[in-house]
Each structure stands twice: as C-alpha cells, then as structure tokens.
Design a protein around this motif. Sequence first.
Motif, PDB file in Angstrom:
ATOM      1  N   VAL A  52      38.191  37.760  47.448  1.00  0.00           N
ATOM      2  CA  VAL A  52      37.550  37.041  48.553  1.00  0.00           C
ATOM      3  C   VAL A  52      37.396  35.563  48.229  1.00  0.00           C
ATOM      4  CG1 VAL A  52      35.444  36.797  49.912  1.00  0.00           C
ATOM      5  CG2 VAL A  52      36.363  39.074  49.447  1.00  0.00           C
ATOM      6  N   ARG A  53      36.867  35.254  47.043  1.00  0.00           N
ATOM      7  CA  ARG A  53      36.602  33.847  46.728  1.00  0.00           C
ATOM      8  C   ARG A  53      37.892  33.051  46.545  1.00  0.00           C
ATOM      9  NH1 ARG A  53      31.139  32.753  45.514  1.00  0.00           N
ATOM     10  NH2 ARG A  53      29.894  34.651  45.466  1.00  0.00           N
ATOM     11  N   LEU A  54      38.906  33.652  45.935  1.00  0.00           N
ATOM     12  CA  LEU A  54      40.172  32.938  45.793  1.00  0.00           C
ATOM     13  C   LEU A  54      40.834  32.718  47.150  1.00  0.00           C
ATOM     14  CD1 LEU A  54      41.570  34.513  42.520  1.00  0.00           C
ATOM     15  CD2 LEU A  54      41.095  32.097  42.895  1.00  0.00           C
ATOM     16  N   SER A  55      40.654  33.662  48.063  1.00  0.00           N
ATOM     17  CA  SER A  55      41.227  33.473  49.401  1.00  0.00           C
ATOM     18  C   SER A  55      40.602  32.267  50.091  1.00  0.00           C
ATOM     19  CB  SER A  55      41.033  34.735  50.246  1.00  0.00           C
ATOM     20  OG  SER A  55      39.703  34.849  50.708  1.00  0.00           O
ATOM     21  N   LYS A  56      39.319  32.018  49.813  1.00  0.00           N
ATOM     22  CA  LYS A  56      38.620  30.919  50.482  1.00  0.00           C
ATOM     23  C   LYS A  56      39.012  29.553  49.930  1.00  0.00           C
ATOM     24  CE  LYS A  56      34.722  33.738  51.952  1.00  0.00           C
ATOM     25  NZ  LYS A  56      33.266  33.984  51.915  1.00  0.00           N
ATOM     26  N   ILE A  57      39.563  29.520  48.715  1.00  0.00           N
ATOM     27  CA  ILE A  57      40.086  28.246  48.202  1.00  0.00           C
ATOM     28  C   ILE A  57      41.262  27.805  49.062  1.00  0.00           C
ATOM     29  CG2 ILE A  57      41.202  27.097  46.250  1.00  0.00           C
ATOM     30  CD1 ILE A  57      39.561  28.769  44.377  1.00  0.00           C
ATOM     31  N   GLY A  58      42.031  28.793  49.542  1.00  0.00           N
ATOM     32  CA  GLY A  58      43.096  28.503  50.491  1.00  0.00           C
ATOM     33  C   GLY A  58      44.459  28.246  49.903  1.00  0.00           C
ATOM     34  N   VAL A  59      44.608  28.357  48.602  1.00  0.00           N
ATOM     35  CA  VAL A  59      45.917  28.131  47.977  1.00  0.00           C
ATOM     36  C   VAL A  59      46.844  29.309  48.227  1.00  0.00           C
ATOM     37  CG1 VAL A  59      47.129  27.744  45.797  1.00  0.00           C
ATOM     38  CG2 VAL A  59      44.946  26.602  46.241  1.00  0.00           C
ATOM     39  N   LEU A  60      46.302  30.523  48.150  1.00  0.00           N
ATOM     40  CA  LEU A  60      47.087  31.740  48.327  1.00  0.00           C
ATOM     41  C   LEU A  60      46.414  32.657  49.339  1.00  0.00           C
ATOM     42  CD1 LEU A  60      47.816  32.587  44.574  1.00  0.00           C
ATOM     43  CD2 LEU A  60      49.425  31.575  46.195  1.00  0.00           C
ATOM     44  N   SER A  61      47.206  33.510  49.969  1.00  0.00           N
ATOM     45  CA  SER A  61      46.667  34.535  50.857  1.00  0.00           C
ATOM     46  C   SER A  61      47.628  35.711  50.901  1.00  0.00           C
ATOM     47  CB  SER A  61      46.444  33.975  52.273  1.00  0.00           C
ATOM     48  OG  SER A  61      47.677  33.591  52.853  1.00  0.00           O
ATOM     49  N   GLY A  62      47.180  36.822  51.479  1.00  0.00           N
ATOM     50  CA  GLY A  62      48.050  37.970  51.683  1.00  0.00           C
ATOM     51  C   GLY A  62      48.694  38.492  50.419  1.00  0.00           C
ATOM     52  N   LYS A  63      49.974  38.787  50.513  1.00  0.00           N
ATOM     53  CA  LYS A  63      50.701  39.366  49.386  1.00  0.00           C
ATOM     54  C   LYS A  63      50.688  38.449  48.159  1.00  0.00           C
ATOM     55  CE  LYS A  63      54.038  42.124  52.045  1.00  0.00           C
ATOM     56  NZ  LYS A  63      55.476  42.320  52.351  1.00  0.00           N
ATOM     57  N   ALA A  64      50.807  37.144  48.399  1.00  0.00           N
ATOM     58  CA  ALA A  64      50.835  36.203  47.270  1.00  0.00           C
ATOM     59  C   ALA A  64      49.520  36.236  46.505  1.00  0.00           C
ATOM     60  CB  ALA A  64      51.129  34.798  47.768  1.00  0.00           C
ATOM     61  N   LEU A  65      48.416  36.337  47.225  1.00  0.00           N
ATOM     62  CA  LEU A  65      47.103  36.405  46.593  1.00  0.00           C
ATOM     63  C   LEU A  65      46.951  37.698  45.800  1.00  0.00           C
ATOM     64  CD1 LEU A  65      44.121  35.461  46.236  1.00  0.00           C
ATOM     65  CD2 LEU A  65      43.628  36.648  48.387  1.00  0.00           C
ATOM     66  N   VAL A  66      47.297  38.813  46.415  1.00  0.00           N
ATOM     67  CA  VAL A  66      47.186  40.116  45.743  1.00  0.00           C
ATOM     68  C   VAL A  66      48.029  40.139  44.473  1.00  0.00           C
ATOM     69  CG1 VAL A  66      47.767  42.562  45.950  1.00  0.00           C
ATOM     70  CG2 VAL A  66      46.588  41.391  47.821  1.00  0.00           C
TER      71      VAL A  66
END
Length: 338
Positions: A209-223
């Motif tokens: 959740v917190r890394l998603s809010k930084i906005g650098v990565l999302s979705g598959k790339a974040l996982v």
Amino acid sequence: MEISAFAQQLDHYFKQQAQQTEGVQAGNKHVFQACMEHLHSELDFDEKMILMDYHMCYSNALDGARNGNLDASQHWLEKAESLPDFDRPVLQRVVAVNKVPAVAYHLYREGQYDQAVELLRETIRTSGMLANDDGIDYLVWGQMEDYINIFRVYCTAKDHNKALQYAQSILKAVVHGQLTEGYVEGVSPTLLRAGTIDFISYASSDALVRLSKIGVLSGKALVKAVLEPIWSVEDWSNCPLSGYQQALTALRYWTEDNTPDFLEACTTLLPFMQQQSPIIQFFILEALVPILEAAQDTTTFKQMRMSIQQYMQQIGVDYYMLQHHSQLPFQFQAVSYS
C-alpha cells in the motif's frame, strides 16, 4: 484446469466466506506490556509505578506527535525527564524502548527524517538486547515494528529505492528468517520463526500500500518488485503463514502472464485465501476477474462479480488501491477503509 470449473470453485469459496466478517490482523501488543508481563515478579511497587509514569509520558508524547501537536509532544517528553532514573540496566532498556520511538516520531513530524531513522535503529538495538539478553522474546516484534517504521519514514521522504529495499528485507526476515546486511539485521531468526502472530500479512499490506502511494510503481510491476525476492527463495519451511507461498506463486504467474499456471495456483490457494492480507487478496482477484469475465457468459459472470464486490468490501481492501490502481472492469461502491 478449465476456467468454468475454476469459476465454480471460486463461487463456492465466496458462498463459504459470506458469513465471515473479520479480516487478518497482526495481533501484536505493545512492547511495554510485554516487558511488564515478563518482569512482573521482579519489580517492586515503586518500580512498577515509575515505569507506568514513563509509559504514560511517552505514550502521550507519541499521540501528540501523531496528531500534529508538537508542543504537547514536547511537553510530555520534558515531563518524562523529571522522573527518577533506574540503576538496573534492564529497566533502563525498558524506558528506552518507550522513549526513543516517541522522540523519533517527534523528529519525523518535524521532517528530520535522517535523525528519526537513527533513533529507530537505536531502539532496534535496545529491543534486541531485551529479547536476546533479558529473555523478553516478544521484543523481536518490537524490532520488526521499528524496521517497518524506518520503511515508513523513507516512504514519506519519497525515497523509493530505500523504501523498497526495506520492504523486501522485512518480508525476507518474517517469511524466511533471512536477514539482510545494512537493512534488517540484529534480529534473532530463531525468535522470528517461533512467532505465533501474523506479522507477514501486516508487513505485506504495509509494503504494497505505502509503496503504491509513492507512485513509482503500480500493478504487476509493484507486486514483482516487492515480492520477487520472497517467492524466489526455494526453501519455504520457515514460513509460518499457511497459504502465503501459494499466494505468491499465483502472483508470480500473474506477473509472467502465465494464465494456466496462475489458475492452477489459485485452485491450490483457495482453502487459504481468507488467511492472506486484504491487499494480497485484492491483487489475486484483480488478476482473476478479467479472465473470468472473458470466459463466462454474461449472466454467470454478473452474478459472480456481485459476490466479488461484496467480498472485497467485506475484507476491507484499502480504498486507495481500488480508486487509483484497480483495473477491474466494474466500479466499487465501497466505503473508505484506512
């Protein structure tokens, strides 16, 4: 497995879970409580009262900082300085693991991130002494909580690289009992493996959740960025959370666009699905829904997606993820979960 057969299993799972309303929680208690329980028989009345006064001051200081009232926070920090000192090293350490996080949070709210991180490292070392030298095993979770706090500081500072390194290192420690030099160190792998609380779900949710809010990565790339170092470990014998390996295996196949193996992994995961953190379940369902929508007739999928929507509201999926990152082909009318 045929998608239609899997859809029947998934529908059965939703019906089984319809009456369950409790989500996954970390279940950890305050480190002060753990210390007092362990030392109870060794403390005289005055020592107990002084420790309680310290705890009150530092709890109020922490609350003040959390609420943005730094004057109130400073007042309680100064009030604690007027309390008597202890001669016994173990009691000095108990005071320190209450004091240092409160001071660190005060500095954090002032934007002094580097100083806050240094103090958190100090309390991690002190908690380690209480766990390893004084026999208060539960303090290993105090150490891990402060490592998560360091991760949160870097998230606030928008330092994506350091935040990601800490997220990966924290999960490697709590899932596999593996430490990472320069990041998560000084923690007993034996105590981590012996733990009975679900720190894995707690850490997984916070990381994603917190890394998603930084906005650098999302979705598959974040996982993939967060979880690949975890699912790449071959020996899962130290993982205390049932189904976590199956969940990460499914997510790995999703990031590889391997639909057949993804569905097979989900079939294995279903008996353990409810034990996973809401965010892990969110990504699993986000991957499943487009596959099911493409394969099912309109009536069948319409019925199932209502169940999916209700289920995701039931488990309390973080509303930020639904609003900003979901690729699901329908809208959620959900309250905000924070």
